[in-house]
Design a protein around this motif. Sequence first.
Motif, PDB file in Angstrom:
ATOM      1  N   ARG A   1       0.828  -1.205   0.000  1.00 51.25           N
ATOM      2  CA  ARG A   1       0.000   0.000   0.000  1.00 51.25           C
ATOM      3  C   ARG A   1       0.868   1.262   0.000  1.00 51.25           C
ATOM      4  O   ARG A   1       0.577   2.225  -0.705  1.00 51.25           O
ATOM      5  CB  ARG A   1      -0.937  -0.011   1.221  1.00 51.25           C
ATOM      6  CG  ARG A   1      -2.030  -1.061   1.141  1.00 51.25           C
ATOM      7  CD  ARG A   1      -3.116  -0.797   2.169  1.00 51.25           C
ATOM      8  NE  ARG A   1      -2.662  -1.069   3.526  1.00 51.25           N
ATOM      9  CZ  ARG A   1      -2.766  -2.257   4.113  1.00 51.25           C
ATOM     10  NH1 ARG A   1      -3.304  -3.274   3.453  1.00 51.25           N
ATOM     11  NH2 ARG A   1      -2.375  -2.443   5.353  1.00 51.25           N
ATOM     12  N   GLU A   2       1.929   1.248   0.786  1.00 52.69           N
ATOM     13  CA  GLU A   2       2.800   2.422   0.868  1.00 52.69           C
ATOM     14  C   GLU A   2       3.545   2.651  -0.451  1.00 52.69           C
ATOM     15  O   GLU A   2       3.736   3.798  -0.874  1.00 52.69           O
ATOM     16  CB  GLU A   2       3.790   2.247   2.021  1.00 52.69           C
ATOM     17  CG  GLU A   2       3.113   2.336   3.398  1.00 52.69           C
ATOM     18  CD  GLU A   2       4.028   1.889   4.525  1.00 52.69           C
ATOM     19  OE1 GLU A   2       5.196   1.531   4.238  1.00 52.69           O
ATOM     20  OE2 GLU A   2       3.570   1.877   5.679  1.00 52.69           O
TER      21      GLU A   2
ATOM     22  N   ALA B   1       1.058   4.201  -2.833  1.00 58.56           N
ATOM     23  CA  ALA B   1       0.756   5.577  -2.428  1.00 58.56           C
ATOM     24  C   ALA B   1       1.884   6.523  -2.825  1.00 58.56           C
ATOM     25  O   ALA B   1       1.634   7.619  -3.340  1.00 58.56           O
ATOM     26  CB  ALA B   1       0.511   5.629  -0.924  1.00 58.56           C
TER      27      ALA B   1
ATOM     28  N   ARG C   1       1.645   9.550  -5.386  1.00 52.49           N
ATOM     29  CA  ARG C   1       1.921  10.868  -4.809  1.00 52.49           C
ATOM     30  C   ARG C   1       2.992  11.622  -5.607  1.00 52.49           C
ATOM     31  O   ARG C   1       2.910  12.831  -5.802  1.00 52.49           O
ATOM     32  CB  ARG C   1       2.358  10.693  -3.355  1.00 52.49           C
ATOM     33  CG  ARG C   1       2.522  11.999  -2.589  1.00 52.49           C
ATOM     34  CD  ARG C   1       2.691  11.749  -1.099  1.00 52.49           C
ATOM     35  NE  ARG C   1       3.804  10.868  -0.801  1.00 52.49           N
ATOM     36  CZ  ARG C   1       3.678   9.613  -0.334  1.00 52.49           C
ATOM     37  NH1 ARG C   1       2.474   9.110  -0.111  1.00 52.49           N
ATOM     38  NH2 ARG C   1       4.742   8.877  -0.085  1.00 52.49           N
TER      39      ARG C   1
ATOM     40  N   GLU D   1      -4.890   5.775 -10.170  1.00 57.83           N
ATOM     41  CA  GLU D   1      -5.246   6.607  -9.029  1.00 57.83           C
ATOM     42  C   GLU D   1      -6.727   6.488  -8.697  1.00 57.83           C
ATOM     43  O   GLU D   1      -7.107   6.438  -7.522  1.00 57.83           O
ATOM     44  CB  GLU D   1      -4.889   8.064  -9.335  1.00 57.83           C
ATOM     45  CG  GLU D   1      -4.967   8.983  -8.143  1.00 57.83           C
ATOM     46  CD  GLU D   1      -4.354  10.338  -8.435  1.00 57.83           C
ATOM     47  OE1 GLU D   1      -4.209  11.126  -7.490  1.00 57.83           O
ATOM     48  OE2 GLU D   1      -4.011  10.609  -9.609  1.00 57.83           O
TER      49      GLU D   1
END
Length: 361
Positions: A42-43, A46, A50, A61
């Motif tokens: 997940r990170e 992200a 980002r 996205e």
Amino acid sequence: MSKPTVAEADPGKIRDAIRDRALSLGFDAVGFARAELGDEARERLAEFLREGRHGDMGWMEEKADRRVHPQALWPEARTVIALGTSYAPAEDPRALLAHPDRGIVSVYAKNRDYHDLIKGRLKTLGQWIAHTFKAELKVFVDTAPVMEKPLAAKAGLGWQGKHTNLVSREHGSWLFLGEVYTTLDLPPDEPGRDRCGSCRRCLDACPTSAFPAPNQLDARRCISYLTIEHKGPIPEDLRPLMGNRIYGCDDCLAACPWNKFAQRSREAAFLPRAELTAPRLADLAQLDDAGFRQVFSGSPIKRIGRDRFVRNVLVALGNSGDARHAPVVEALLNDANDVVRDAAEWALGRLCPSRETGEGI
């Protein structure tokens, strides 16, 4: 003695039966994982979003919440069956770099669209699972917000290398992935263990330096993204770095040392078509829309359309250094598509630097 019901059947034996069935259908790798992903996946996603490293791929996205949570895509899912099919080539796909008048097509796209074969095979397996174990399921092959590589790694098919792709001890970097989400609650396999060590050959092989760091990809610099997903003009600073790659790029995959264990794919549908083994750039540049559709019927290349494809070919012609291609390029200076015209002007300027380019030449 009566036969055990599905509810009474041993989950381990169900898993083994599914694995055997999948292998008999032609899959080369099978693994099982819980229908969930950890914080690391997940990170990573992200951060990727980002930083804007997804470029034009807005769909990543828009569906990020379902991508990082398998049960957000389907709440009833309990197990993910990850499946891999080898498409390992017989030769190093980088060999054509030495022939700048020929176009390099990514290994996966040199024959039929793999989605069709894998999806059909997944459906066959799914029907057997549903009938045999009375389970609900859904099948996916790169057509839904599914984080295929992290799930395959979690299911033990391999690990995500520094190039962010899956690496297998048996199949190297050459696996097509597919998934079966099911309501069956089956024992998971051990996750794949990272075996890259200090090796960074995949990172160093990238022509456009698309990896800001190990395990990070900036798609905006990736030749696969630029030649397939990106719809507009290719950034001029990246064009000279693309060489004669006209659809995708395999450099980071081909550089992986684990490929030495990969056996050539046994799938006839993945063997390269003769006309895509070493196609002449000059011939490809002259394709009109009808000719493009005919040549690439049934191919994944067809989905990007003639204009985007000819754009790629023109960049490759500009990198060829062979002024004999100038007449072919000149013929496209007045093309109906502005992206094609832009690529033609740039290519002609590269082939004939002392000559002023522009419409009407």
